[in-house]
Write a protein that holds these residues in place. Structure first.
Motif, PDB file in Angstrom:
ATOM      1  N   ALA A 255       0.880  -1.162   0.098  1.00  0.00           N
ATOM      2  CA  ALA A 255      -0.033  -0.171  -0.078  1.00  0.00           C
ATOM      3  C   ALA A 255       0.742   1.207   0.027  1.00  0.00           C
ATOM      4  N   THR A 256       1.849   1.206   0.621  1.00  0.00           N
ATOM      5  CA  THR A 256       2.953   2.244   0.806  1.00  0.00           C
ATOM      6  C   THR A 256       3.347   2.593  -0.686  1.00  0.00           C
ATOM      7  N   VAL A 257       3.947   1.667  -1.354  1.00  0.00           N
ATOM      8  CA  VAL A 257       4.306   1.628  -2.653  1.00  0.00           C
ATOM      9  C   VAL A 257       3.274   2.246  -3.464  1.00  0.00           C
ATOM     10  N   ALA A 258       2.082   1.836  -3.461  1.00  0.00           N
ATOM     11  CA  ALA A 258       0.846   2.354  -4.209  1.00  0.00           C
ATOM     12  C   ALA A 258       0.830   3.683  -3.976  1.00  0.00           C
ATOM     13  N   ALA A 259       0.859   4.433  -3.047  1.00  0.00           N
ATOM     14  CA  ALA A 259       0.779   5.685  -2.599  1.00  0.00           C
ATOM     15  C   ALA A 259       1.682   6.443  -3.455  1.00  0.00           C
ATOM     16  N   PHE A 260       2.889   6.226  -3.050  1.00  0.00           N
ATOM     17  CA  PHE A 260       3.898   6.729  -3.799  1.00  0.00           C
ATOM     18  C   PHE A 260       3.857   6.924  -5.254  1.00  0.00           C
ATOM     19  N   GLU A 261       3.232   5.996  -6.026  1.00  0.00           N
ATOM     20  CA  GLU A 261       2.867   5.793  -7.310  1.00  0.00           C
ATOM     21  C   GLU A 261       1.879   6.551  -8.015  1.00  0.00           C
ATOM     22  N   ARG A 262       0.810   6.629  -6.927  1.00  0.00           N
ATOM     23  CA  ARG A 262      -0.486   7.352  -7.447  1.00  0.00           C
ATOM     24  C   ARG A 262       0.082   8.694  -7.508  1.00  0.00           C
ATOM     25  N   LEU A 263       0.881   9.368  -6.644  1.00  0.00           N
ATOM     26  CA  LEU A 263       1.365  10.566  -6.876  1.00  0.00           C
ATOM     27  C   LEU A 263       2.584  10.823  -7.735  1.00  0.00           C
ATOM     28  N   GLU A 264       2.955   9.797  -8.279  1.00  0.00           N
ATOM     29  CA  GLU A 264       4.206   9.808  -9.114  1.00  0.00           C
ATOM     30  C   GLU A 264       5.333  10.276  -8.416  1.00  0.00           C
ATOM     31  N   ARG A 265       5.471  10.000  -7.234  1.00  0.00           N
ATOM     32  CA  ARG A 265       6.678  10.391  -6.217  1.00  0.00           C
ATOM     33  C   ARG A 265       7.555   9.236  -6.214  1.00  0.00           C
ATOM     34  N   ASN A 266       9.014   9.782  -6.121  1.00  0.00           N
ATOM     35  CA  ASN A 266       9.880   8.675  -6.209  1.00  0.00           C
ATOM     36  C   ASN A 266      10.426   8.460  -4.672  1.00  0.00           C
ATOM     37  N   CYS A 267      10.547   6.949  -4.445  1.00  0.00           N
ATOM     38  CA  CYS A 267      10.859   6.764  -2.936  1.00  0.00           C
ATOM     39  C   CYS A 267      12.354   6.109  -3.215  1.00  0.00           C
ATOM     40  N   ARG A 268      13.196   7.014  -2.730  1.00  0.00           N
ATOM     41  CA  ARG A 268      14.796   6.785  -2.886  1.00  0.00           C
ATOM     42  C   ARG A 268      15.252   5.517  -2.033  1.00  0.00           C
ATOM     43  N   VAL A 269      14.679   5.509  -0.712  1.00  0.00           N
ATOM     44  CA  VAL A 269      15.162   4.375   0.142  1.00  0.00           C
ATOM     45  C   VAL A 269      14.090   3.971   1.072  1.00  0.00           C
ATOM     46  N   PHE A 270      13.849   2.691   1.132  1.00  0.00           N
ATOM     47  CA  PHE A 270      12.657   1.915   1.691  1.00  0.00           C
ATOM     48  C   PHE A 270      13.177   0.767   2.661  1.00  0.00           C
ATOM     49  N   VAL A 271      13.050   0.879   3.776  1.00  0.00           N
ATOM     50  CA  VAL A 271      13.432  -0.120   4.646  1.00  0.00           C
ATOM     51  C   VAL A 271      12.332  -0.919   5.313  1.00  0.00           C
ATOM     52  N   ALA A 272      12.098  -2.081   4.909  1.00  0.00           N
ATOM     53  CA  ALA A 272      11.031  -3.019   5.532  1.00  0.00           C
ATOM     54  C   ALA A 272      11.457  -3.875   6.617  1.00  0.00           C
ATOM     55  N   HIS A 273      10.403  -4.439   7.274  1.00  0.00           N
ATOM     56  CA  HIS A 273      10.846  -5.490   7.995  1.00  0.00           C
ATOM     57  C   HIS A 273       9.941  -6.890   7.495  1.00  0.00           C
ATOM     58  N   ASP A 274      10.583  -8.146   7.805  1.00  0.00           N
ATOM     59  CA  ASP A 274       9.968  -9.284   7.548  1.00  0.00           C
ATOM     60  C   ASP A 274       9.740  -9.982   6.193  1.00  0.00           C
ATOM     61  N   LEU A 275      10.168 -11.049   5.742  1.00  0.00           N
ATOM     62  CA  LEU A 275      10.357 -11.682   4.539  1.00  0.00           C
ATOM     63  C   LEU A 275       8.929 -12.274   4.084  1.00  0.00           C
ATOM     64  N   ASP A 276       7.807 -11.559   4.149  1.00  0.00           N
ATOM     65  CA  ASP A 276       6.428 -12.281   3.946  1.00  0.00           C
ATOM     66  C   ASP A 276       6.693 -12.290   2.381  1.00  0.00           C
ATOM     67  N   ALA A 277       5.447 -12.651   1.881  1.00  0.00           N
ATOM     68  CA  ALA A 277       5.196 -13.037   0.644  1.00  0.00           C
ATOM     69  C   ALA A 277       5.203 -11.510  -0.231  1.00  0.00           C
TER      70      ALA A 277
END
Length: 333
Positions: A255-277
């Motif tokens: 969902a976070t990635v989708a919000a950036f894409e809807r606004l055509e914004r670039n996310c330069r660094v994205f740190v997440a937790h857990d290797l889920d699907a």
């Protein structure tokens, strides 16, 4: 010196003379290190065999109680089910009480309805009502292990999981290194502030970035559910045009990635937790930069082991925090 095994038993197991074993046990001089290692291994083998005898024919029923997004509960359930056969010759079964969103009362109700259990693995809010519910279970002879997020003032017997404050500091270090001199602001997403583990991650992250001068914008109370998280992130991005990086302490990353894409914004660094699907796919596709991960099967094995230790079925071993793995697209297991 006295020992839990007779010298003769250790000598037979190690294939050494009783005199040699006696010298090792009493720490006398003139014994090679390799011989000391053989005696230590023989004692470890005898411990393992004794544990097997204690487990033989015993049956245990554990309950897993979690409020968490389904993508995480599915992954942890699979880890628990994969580890249950490892405790043979005992028979260990698991019941699962899993839901995605709700009030503290739902957790308390789930705990109060547990009957006939030999132990509980719990991921829950650090709230007074939960503390009381855990204490009632423990007083009734049902040990509780907290997982991923702790309830430290309760009577739980152990916490299993990563050092959440250290994970937040690690995320801040990676974030600052990758952003470099760029004056980017950072978004931190939390599923709910009553989960102590996420709060500790946030504190660690803010501490790690304190000297960077970067503004940190917080989004919380989405329960990690995609639809809610996308709306909250979208609103935060609209209000803060300088946000170019994300630390996701609580999930909902699609969902976070989708919000950036809807606004055509670039996310330069994205740190997440857990290797889920979801995170595996996002990492492979280059949508997120790195995942801070811990081995769920190792966590499941440790949680079950601690519960069995409480019943005297296994020897007591110290519980240590789970190591954090830094996973990129190039070392994705």
């Amino acid at each position: 010196m006295p020992h839990r095994y007779k010298v003769r038993e250790i000598a037979q197991q190690a294939g050494l003379s009783e005199a040699t074993v006696d010298r090792v046990l009493n720490d006398r001089a003139g014994v090679r290190e390799s011989t000391r290692a053989e005696v230590a291994q023989a004692i470890a083998d005898l411990d393992k065999q004794r544990a097997q005898l204690r487990l033989n024919g015993r049956r245990f029923l554990i309950d897993v109680v979690m409020q968490t997004p389904r993508r995480f509960s599915d992954a942890f359930r699979a880890a628990i089910e994969a580890e249950l056969p490892a405790f043979a010759p005992a028979m260990v079964r698991a019941r699962f009480h899993l839901w995605e969103a709700g009030a503290t009362a739902q957790t308390v109700d789930a705990l109060s309805r547990i009957r006939g259990s030999h132990g509980v693995v719990l991921k829950a809010q650090d709230e007074p009502e939960v503390v009381e519910a855990v204490d009632r279970l423990v007083a009734g002879g049902v040990p509780v292990v907290t997982y991923s997020t702790d309830v430290p003032s309760s009577s739980r017997c152990a916490y299993v999981g990563i050092d959440n404050h250290g994970a937040g500091m690690t995320a801040a270090y990676l974030m600052d290194q990758w952003l470099g001199p760029a004056p980017s602001d950072v978004l931190i997403t939390l599923s709910r502030t009553v989960f102590r583990g996420e709060g500790e991650r946030e504190v660690g992250f803010r501490s790690g970035l304190r000297r960077s001068g970067r503004a940190i914008v917080e989004v919380s109370d989405s329960d990690g559910i995609d639809a809610t998280n996308e709306r909250l992130v979208f609103d935060a991005l609209e209000r803060n045009p300088r946000i170019e990086a994300v630390y996701s302490a609580g999930g909902g990353n699609t969902a976070t990635v989708a919000a950036f894409e809807r606004l055509e914004r670039n996310c330069r660094v994205f740190v997440a937790h857990d290797l889920d699907a979801d995170n595996r796919r996002l990492l492979r596709d280059g949508r997120i930069s790195v995942v801070l991960h811990n081995d769920l099967r190792a966590d499941a094995r440790l949680a079950i082991r601690v519960l069995l230790q409480q019943h005297g079925a296994l020897p007591v071993e110290p519980v240590r925090t789970t190591p954090i793995q830094v996973v990129t697209p190039y070392n994705l297991p």
